[in-house]
Design an enzyme around this catalytic site. Structure first.
Site, PDB file in Angstrom:
ATOM      1  N   GLY A  67       0.800  -1.218   0.000  1.00  0.00           N
ATOM      2  CA  GLY A  67       0.000   0.000   0.000  1.00  0.00           C
ATOM      3  C   GLY A  67       0.826   1.258   0.000  1.00  0.00           C
ATOM      4  CB  THR A  90      -2.473  -4.251  -4.315  1.00  0.00           C
ATOM      5  OG1 THR A  90      -2.544  -4.747  -2.987  1.00  0.00           O
ATOM      6  CG2 THR A  90      -3.060  -5.267  -5.280  1.00  0.00           C
ATOM      7  CB  SER A 179      -8.454  -4.570  -1.176  1.00  0.00           C
ATOM      8  OG  SER A 179      -8.880  -3.217  -1.274  1.00  0.00           O
ATOM      9  CG  ASN A 181     -10.810   0.330  -0.562  1.00  0.00           C
ATOM     10  OD1 ASN A 181     -11.831   0.679   0.020  1.00  0.00           O
ATOM     11  ND2 ASN A 181      -9.622   0.327   0.020  1.00  0.00           N
ATOM     12  CB  THR A 247      -8.163  -2.122   5.785  1.00  0.00           C
ATOM     13  OG1 THR A 247      -8.702  -2.420   4.483  1.00  0.00           O
ATOM     14  CG2 THR A 247      -6.782  -1.513   5.613  1.00  0.00           C
TER      15      THR A 247
END
EC number: 1.3.5.2
Length: 369
Positions: A67, A90, A179, A181, A247
């Site tokens: 990250g 990533t 992730s 996102n 996360t």
């Protein structure tokens, strides 16, 4: 001193200050005099911290989590700044811009960050160019993810493209399916989706002609049953290890004003609030797999005591990112020195000896008669 500097830096938008700080670190590592100074201030080369994990030698256990160095632009920076290793990415097979800004937010009251970066990176081919040119003296892992525009049915082939480009150049490969996102990415953690994906990556890396360890990175939001299922699959397929955890999408227990948190919107929360769950997942994984897999613990590590706790709970290696932001450029020295002291205090002769020790019961006391 760093606390004052941090307050000044926090006046600048998070993504902007990230780029400025990263550029400054690259400059410091480029020139011999500044590189030597930084190394003297940051590096702890203590034999008690040396280990070999999945066949790779590590001179220190704390690595930079994925990250920060998304495009492998700083692979020669991390050794001089005291890191035992670093994980780039990533990285996705295709270059992509990520999500619209603002997409990175600070929560100082919680010593945390929220990000929804969305795997912004220059693509696997560009990262491979950077890795070919590296002179890094610490191990470098390549964290690979799914290109956003690729449908789930094409995910395995997409990961394979990145694995083919980066596997021959990295010391290990981490398959990121956790992730929050990238829409639909976490669905790939389900075993029925994960098995063919991991098999494809393993086959692709093996075709590269050298033995490269492959790990999978999981989310803290998985149920305990799903954690067990992923652990069993990793053992079944012969993975080298698991990175735990990414996360979280949870927001409970924060000190930051709820309205401010809501205004930040979606994204993954990292830092101190993730510590308890990350430790919980680590303990569960170690109870499940023991020493059959290497476990890399990441999430909420800020102090040497926390680092030591993760080792005792089963972590062979550790990672940090948010702790680095709040702890400063020489945070690694604090962690490594403190960890070495704690290991010696409790009579260990090596880090490896302490891995998973809490699951084996109290250490026998030396006979002083």
């Amino acid at each position: 001193m760093y606390a004052l500097l941090l307050r000044v830096m926090f006046l600048v938008p998070p993504e902007r200050i990230h780029h400025l700080a990263f550029a400054a670190m690259r400059v410091a590592a480029r020139f011999a005099p500044t590189r030597a100074l930084v190394r003297r201030l940051a590096v702890v080369d203590d034999p008690i911290l040396h280990s070999t994990v999945f066949g790779v030698p590590f001179r220190a256990p704390l690595g930079l989590a994925a990250g920060f160095d998304k495009n492998a632009e700083g692979v020669d920076v991390w050794g001089p700044f005291g890191w035992g290793f670093a994980e780039i990415g990533t990285v996705t097979a295709q270059a992509q811009p990520g999500n619209p800004a603002p997409r990175l937010f600070r929560l100082p009251a919680d010593r945390a960050l929220i990000n929804r970066m969305g795997f912004n990176n220059h693509g696997a081919a560009r990262a491979a160019e950077q890795l070919r040119a590296r002179t890094a003296t610490v191990p470098i892992g390549a964290n690979i993810g799914k290109t956003k525009v690729v449908e789930p049915a094409g995910a395995a082939a997409d990961y394979a493209t990145s694995a083919a480009l980066l596997g021959p150049l990295a010391d290990f490969v981490v398959v990121n399916v956790s992730s929050p996102n990238t829409p639909g990415l976490r669905d790939l953690q389900a075993v029925e989706s994960l098995r063919p994906l991991l098999r494809t990556v393993l086959e692709t890396v093996a075709d590269g002609g050298r033995r490269v360890p492959v790990l999978v990175k999981i989310a803290p939001d998985l149920s305990d049953e799903d954690i067990d299922a992923v652990a069993d699959l990793a053992v079944e397929l012969g993975l080298a290890g698991i990175v735990a955890t990414n996360t979280t999408i949870r927001r409970d227990g924060l000190h930051t004003d709820p309205e401010d948190v809501a205004a930040m919107g979606a994204g993954g929360l990292s830092g101190a609030p993730v510590a308890d769950r990350s430790l919980e997942v680590l303990r569960r994984l170690y109870r499940r797999v023991g020493d059959r897999l290497a476990l890399i613990s990441v999430g909420g590590i800020e102090t040497p005591e926390q680092a030591y706790q993760r080792v005792l709970a089963g972590a062979s290696l550790l990672q940090g990112y948010t702790g680095f932001i709040y702890g400063g450029p020489f945070w690694t020295r604090k962690i490594h020195r403190g960890l070495a002291e704690l290991l010696r205090r409790d009579g260990y002769t090596s880090l490896t000896e302490a891995v998973g020790a809490e699951h084996r019961g109290p250490r026998p006391q030396a006979d002083t008669a």
